[in-house]
Design an enzyme around this catalytic site. Structure first.
Site, PDB file in Angstrom:
ATOM      1  N   LYS A   1       3.857 -15.068   3.725  1.00 20.85           N
ATOM      2  CA  LYS A   1       4.407 -14.407   4.921  1.00 20.85           C
ATOM      3  C   LYS A   1       3.364 -14.447   6.037  1.00 20.85           C
ATOM      4  O   LYS A   1       2.563 -13.525   6.199  1.00 20.85           O
ATOM      5  CB  LYS A   1       4.794 -12.959   4.573  1.00 20.85           C
ATOM      6  CG  LYS A   1       5.269 -12.137   5.766  1.00 20.85           C
ATOM      7  CD  LYS A   1       5.927 -10.831   5.347  1.00 20.85           C
ATOM      8  CE  LYS A   1       6.265  -9.967   6.558  1.00 20.85           C
ATOM      9  NZ  LYS A   1       7.096  -8.816   6.267  1.00 20.85           N
TER      10      LYS A   1
ATOM     11  N   LYS B   1       4.785  -6.652  -1.765  1.00 14.21           N
ATOM     12  CA  LYS B   1       4.135  -7.135  -0.541  1.00 14.21           C
ATOM     13  C   LYS B   1       2.770  -6.500  -0.345  1.00 14.21           C
ATOM     14  O   LYS B   1       2.576  -5.315  -0.652  1.00 14.21           O
ATOM     15  CB  LYS B   1       4.998  -6.830   0.677  1.00 14.21           C
ATOM     16  CG  LYS B   1       4.514  -7.558   1.915  1.00 14.21           C
ATOM     17  CD  LYS B   1       5.005  -6.923   3.192  1.00 14.21           C
ATOM     18  CE  LYS B   1       4.029  -5.895   3.680  1.00 14.21           C
ATOM     19  NZ  LYS B   1       4.343  -5.390   5.017  1.00 14.21           N
TER      20      LYS B   1
ATOM     21  N   ARG C   1      14.749   9.300   7.875  1.00 15.77           N
ATOM     22  CA  ARG C   1      14.257   7.957   7.517  1.00 15.77           C
ATOM     23  C   ARG C   1      15.241   7.309   6.541  1.00 15.77           C
ATOM     24  O   ARG C   1      15.587   6.133   6.662  1.00 15.77           O
ATOM     25  CB  ARG C   1      12.847   8.053   6.899  1.00 15.77           C
ATOM     26  CG  ARG C   1      11.785   8.512   7.904  1.00 15.77           C
ATOM     27  CD  ARG C   1      10.375   8.315   7.373  1.00 15.77           C
ATOM     28  NE  ARG C   1       9.982   9.266   6.351  1.00 15.77           N
ATOM     29  CZ  ARG C   1       9.377  10.440   6.591  1.00 15.77           C
ATOM     30  NH1 ARG C   1       9.100  10.806   7.831  1.00 15.77           N
ATOM     31  NH2 ARG C   1       9.032  11.235   5.591  1.00 15.77           N
TER      32      ARG C   1
HETATM   33  C1  5MM Z   1       7.541  -3.031   8.377  1.00 18.16           C
HETATM   34  O1  5MM Z   1       6.222  -2.921   8.857  1.00 18.16           O
HETATM   35  C2  5MM Z   1       5.126  -3.213   7.986  1.00 18.16           C
HETATM   36  C3  5MM Z   1       4.021  -2.315   8.477  1.00 18.16           C
HETATM   37  O2  5MM Z   1       3.734  -1.386   7.572  1.00 18.16           O
HETATM   38  P1  5MM Z   1       2.682  -0.187   7.930  1.00 18.16           P
HETATM   39  O3  5MM Z   1       3.538   0.948   8.270  1.00 18.16           O
HETATM   40  O4  5MM Z   1       1.919  -0.001   6.670  1.00 18.16           O
HETATM   41  O5  5MM Z   1       1.838  -0.641   9.091  1.00 18.16           O
HETATM   42  C4  5MM Z   1       4.570  -4.623   8.213  1.00 18.16           C
HETATM   43  O6  5MM Z   1       3.641  -5.007   7.239  1.00 18.16           O
HETATM   44  C5  5MM Z   1       5.674  -5.610   8.254  1.00 18.16           C
HETATM   45  O7  5MM Z   1       6.239  -5.786   6.973  1.00 18.16           O
HETATM   46  C6  5MM Z   1       5.219  -6.956   8.767  1.00 18.16           C
HETATM   47  O8  5MM Z   1       4.212  -6.857   9.741  1.00 18.16           O
HETATM   48  C7  5MM Z   1       6.397  -7.632   9.383  1.00 18.16           C
HETATM   49  O9  5MM Z   1       6.939  -6.771  10.357  1.00 18.16           O
HETATM   50  P2  5MM Z   1       7.176  -7.322  11.823  1.00 18.16           P
HETATM   51  O10 5MM Z   1       7.686  -6.130  12.587  1.00 18.16           O
HETATM   52  O11 5MM Z   1       5.847  -7.826  12.303  1.00 18.16           O
HETATM   53  O12 5MM Z   1       8.201  -8.411  11.623  1.00 18.16           O
END
Ligand code: 5MM
Length: 336
Positions: free
Chosen positions: A217, A134, A44
């Site tokens: 966001k 976030k 990772r």
């Molecule tokens: C990076 O993915 C985040 C998800 O975290 P989990 O592992 O806790 O589910 C997610 O919150 C992400 O920051 C946002 O959804 C934006 O990612 P995408 O892929 O939708 O652009």
């Protein structure tokens, strides 16, 4: 200009956007297993540090959202991960929610948890170098949902989170994600997303949040992924702008959209059109996870030692997103 406003603007100005690399270990394991790589903490780190030390970071990325494991890791150069990110000119950030759990009395819906002990965790993250955070609330659309219960409780939680984050000198990213799963139309998505965002701001104001020191966001306005009534990218951009114009107070410095399962190209083209048609005062940029990392992850998985190929792929994606954040992206540049 407040200190928080300065941080927010540093992250999202001049076409810069956010790299959302805050996948929890569960999600990261799914991503790595999908490309047949073992999900060890070393692997990772290996993938993520290749992105964080790439050239594209300097020109394109204003902030990186980390997961707890990553913010505590040391890169192969001996620098901490927040140092590596700061050295490229970006701001280190951290996901502080502890995930979406079943919402009591509406078990098909989710409430995001993580408020217990948050004040103490925030102090620790600040000391590690984080200057923004976030928290994601997640909503699904169906005939019955999202319910008022889910909308109100997640909005309240996002506001309490934001207050604690600002108290600790960091910028909260407020992420209310209305998922694209379902067969609803884009207009239903527009109505529901507007309702969710408006409620969030009602609660943020009640909790005395400095709105000039947050970043919103949200999702873009899309038809459900199983809908028969797909709309064009131009319509996506116009409906998304309508939603933002009608539900976001003017003090907010900017919007950093999530990609939410869109393809890399759709997420880029939609952001480009949003900026071309932008009739608001908000900065409109990206905070993408999948839409910034997907191709790079595939390339990396073919040879996890090949730093250059992974970085070239990421650099291109970041460059395209940054062009889109300025309304300067085109198909020709994409395929050059
Ligand atoms: C990076 O993915 C985040 C998800 O975290 P989990 O592992 O806790 O589910 C997610 O919150 C992400 O920051 C946002 O959804 C934006 O990612 P995408 O892929 O939708 O652009």
């Amino acid at each position: 200009m407040t200190e928080l406003n300065k941080i927010a603007l540093k992250i999202i100005s001049n076409g810069k956007g956010i790299l959302a690399a805050d996948e929890s270990n569960g999600t990261m394991t799914k991503r790595l297993e999908a490309v047949k790589v073992n999900s060890t903490s070393e692997n990772r780190l290996s993938f993520r540090e290749k992105l964080f030390s790439s050239e594209g970071m300097k020109e394109c990325i204003g902030g990186v959202i980390l997961y707890d494991e990553t913010i505590n890791q040391i890169s192969s150069s001996g620098k901490t991960i927040p140092e590596l990110i700061s050295n490229s000119g970006a701001v280190p950030g951290i996901k502080v929610d502890t995930g979406a759990k079943d919402l009591a009395n509406s078990n098909e819906e989710k409430i995001t948890e993580g408020l217990d002990g948050l004040r103490e965790r925030l102090k620790k993250y600040y000391d590690l170098g984080a200057r923004f955070t976030k928290w994601r609330g997640v909503f699904s659309i169906s005939e019955k949902y999202p319910s008022k219960l889910a909308i109100n409780s997640n909005a309240h939680t996002l506001a309490r989170y934001s207050a604690l984050v600002q108290e600790n000198g960091m910028v909260p990213i407020v992420e209310p994600e209305v998922l694209m799963d379902g067969n609803h139309s884009a207009d239903v998505c527009l109505n529901k997303t507007s309702e969710v965002i408006k409620k969030c701001f009602e609660e943020l104001i009640l909790h005395k949040i400095d709105l000039s020191g947050i970043i919103l966001k949200p999702n873009m306005i899309l038809a459900g992924n199983n809908s028969k009534d797909k709309i064009s990218n131009k319509e996506v951009s116009l409906k998304t702008l309508e939603c933002i114009r009608n539900s976001v107070p003017n003090e907010v410095p900017g919007i950093a959209f999530l990609s939410g399962g869109q393809s890399e190209i759709d997420a880029t083209e939609n952001l480009n059109l949003i900026n071309k048609n932008n009739n608001t005062n908000f900065i409109m940029t990206y905070s993408y996870g999948r839409a910034l990392q997907q191709s790079a992850l595939k390339v990396w998985s073919k040879n996890i030692e090949d730093e250059k190929a992974t970085q070239n792929t990421f650099n291109h994606r970041a460059k395209m997103c940054t062009l889109a954040a300025q309304g300067k992206w085109s198909n020709e540049l994409e395929n050059k």
